[in-house]
Design an enzyme around this catalytic site. Structure first.
Site, PDB file in Angstrom:
ATOM      1  N   LYS A   1     -13.030  -7.661   0.808  1.00 36.55           N
ATOM      2  CA  LYS A   1     -14.092  -8.348   1.529  1.00 36.55           C
ATOM      3  C   LYS A   1     -15.177  -8.943   0.636  1.00 36.55           C
ATOM      4  CE  LYS A   1     -12.555  -7.091   5.636  1.00 36.55           C
ATOM      5  NZ  LYS A   1     -11.883  -8.066   6.512  1.00 36.55           N
TER       6      LYS A   1
ATOM      7  N   TYR B   1       0.861  -1.176   0.000  1.00 41.39           N
ATOM      8  CA  TYR B   1       0.000   0.000   0.000  1.00 41.39           C
ATOM      9  C   TYR B   1       0.900   1.229   0.000  1.00 41.39           C
ATOM     10  CZ  TYR B   1      -3.680  -3.232   1.537  1.00 41.39           C
ATOM     11  OH  TYR B   1      -4.577  -4.268   1.632  1.00 41.39           O
TER      12      TYR B   1
END
Length: 387
Positions: free
Chosen positions: A293, A197
């Protein structure tokens, strides 16, 4: 039982029901080759692996999946790593491309004698408030048809027939986060042994391994930019700049085989049951890819729905179906909250005005807490892997 959509939710649901002798048909608007090759997510939560294993659906991921437990953040203050297998609940991800999981689920369903109708688009669901709902369909040649079942499971995404057929009482919660990513799939080995990230003044960049030869990258871009606006060379140069390749090592470049523009949005329907019609997967709630998710929620919802349907159809116990919506929404909103937190962590407003400077300072403080606070790291790990 009529299941709309041959994605993770629909196929997990179909396999579990078929294993218990409950007859069902899966209707899928795309052709089989497309279903088995459409690239999506690849990070499976520990709970997802447990569900698949429990129902005999994990052979492929156990054979070819890779355990993963490290993420690396690169910021203006340097870089730091979190081994989240030693934090929170001590759980790890299994990296297994979604198209491979779908292929496994599809193969198992057909081997068991399951019925899937490809090239069959569900147009509308009728009579959900009755005991015999109907689904109008259209095949690849435009010929109409109709399927009937005791229940209908809408696992056909946010633009599918299930959502289009909801009654007026359905409530939609929607948020546009104002952030756009260019999603990239590269024929290139991973450049680091972690999920990367990168927070940069020019925008976010992300690195996620898929296999030893394929890597997923994300690159924040301007809203409305055409998918082909950037050349491959410009994309790689920008990825290297934002991921600070000069400080931490060059990226392994390769041919970009897929591009997609992704507007980060959140979208939740309430309730998830409307008579005989149930929503699962993206039809129930769309979540931004920042939290990894989507597929995990789909599998969880499919198992909750399958167990409730089995209780109802085999022993006449409707309690699980009555509680389905509330149970799933608890997980969905928990995941949405973490996704929202991740979006704020990885993106800041551009500009030098006072409000932009304030929000960027808050983002920087969150990253500092994540780097230095064990309690913050435990919270992150629990929500990062959990569903």
């Amino acid at each position: 039982m009529v299941v709309l959509g041959a994605g993770p939710a629909g196929l997990v649901l179909g396999n579990i029901l078929l294993d218990r002798g409950i007859d069902c048909v899966v209707l899928e608007r795309a052709e089989r080759a497309h279903v088995q090759t459409r690239a999506r997510a690849g990070f499976l939560a520990a709970n997802t692996v447990r569900i698949l294993r429990q129902h005999g659906l994990a052979e492929g991921l156990h054979r070819r999946g890779q355990l993963h437990s490290t993420c690396e953040f690169r910021t203006e203050d340097g870089r730091f790593r979190l081994d989240y297998s030693g934090l929170g609940q001590g759980e790890r991800h299994t990296v297994y491309p979604q198209q491979d999981l779908v292929t496994d689920l599809l193969t198992r369903f057909l081997e068991r004698g399951g019925q899937i109708r490809f090239d069959t688009e569900a147009v509308a669901v009728h009579g959900a408030d009755s005991g015999r709902p109907e689904v109008d369909v259209r095949d690849a040649d435009g010929r109409p048809g109709r399927w009937r079942g005791r229940y209908v499971a809408g696992c056909d995404g946010r633009h599918g027939a299930a959502r289009r057929s909801l009654p007026a009482g359905a409530v939609r919660h929607h948020r546009d986060h104002g952030v756009t990513w260019l999603g990239l799939l590269a024929e290139a080995p991973p450049s680091l042994d972690a999920v990367g990230y990168a927070v940069h003044e020019r925008g976010f960049a992300g690195h996620m391994a898929r296999t030893s030869e394929i890597t997923r990258y994300y690159l924040q871009c301007e809203r409305g930019a055409p998918v082909g606006a950037w050349s491959e060379e410009r994309i790689w140069d920008e990825l290297e700049l934002r991921m600070r390749a000069r400080e931490y090592g060059p990226l392994r470049r390769g041919r970009l085989v897929q591009r997609a523009v992704v507007d980060l949005e959140s979208d939740v329907l309430e309730p998830l049951r409307h008579g005989a019609l149930f929503l699962a997967g993206d039809a129930a709630g769309l979540i931004s890819p920042s939290a990894a998710k989507g597929a995990n929620l789909a599998v969880l919802e499919a198992e909750i729905l399958a167990r409730a349907l089995i209780d109802d159809l085999t022993v006449g116990d409707p309690e699980g179906l009555n509680a389905y919506s509330a149970r799933c929404l608890t997980h969905i909103w928990r995941a949405q909250e973490f996704s929202h937190w991740m979006i704020g962590l990885l993106h800041g407003p551009s500009g030098a005005d006072g409000e932009s400077l304030f929000h960027n300072s808050l983002r920087r403080a969150r990253l500092t807490s994540l780097r230095t606070s064990r309690s913050q790291q435990d919270w992150f790990a629990e929500h990062y892997v959990g569903v």
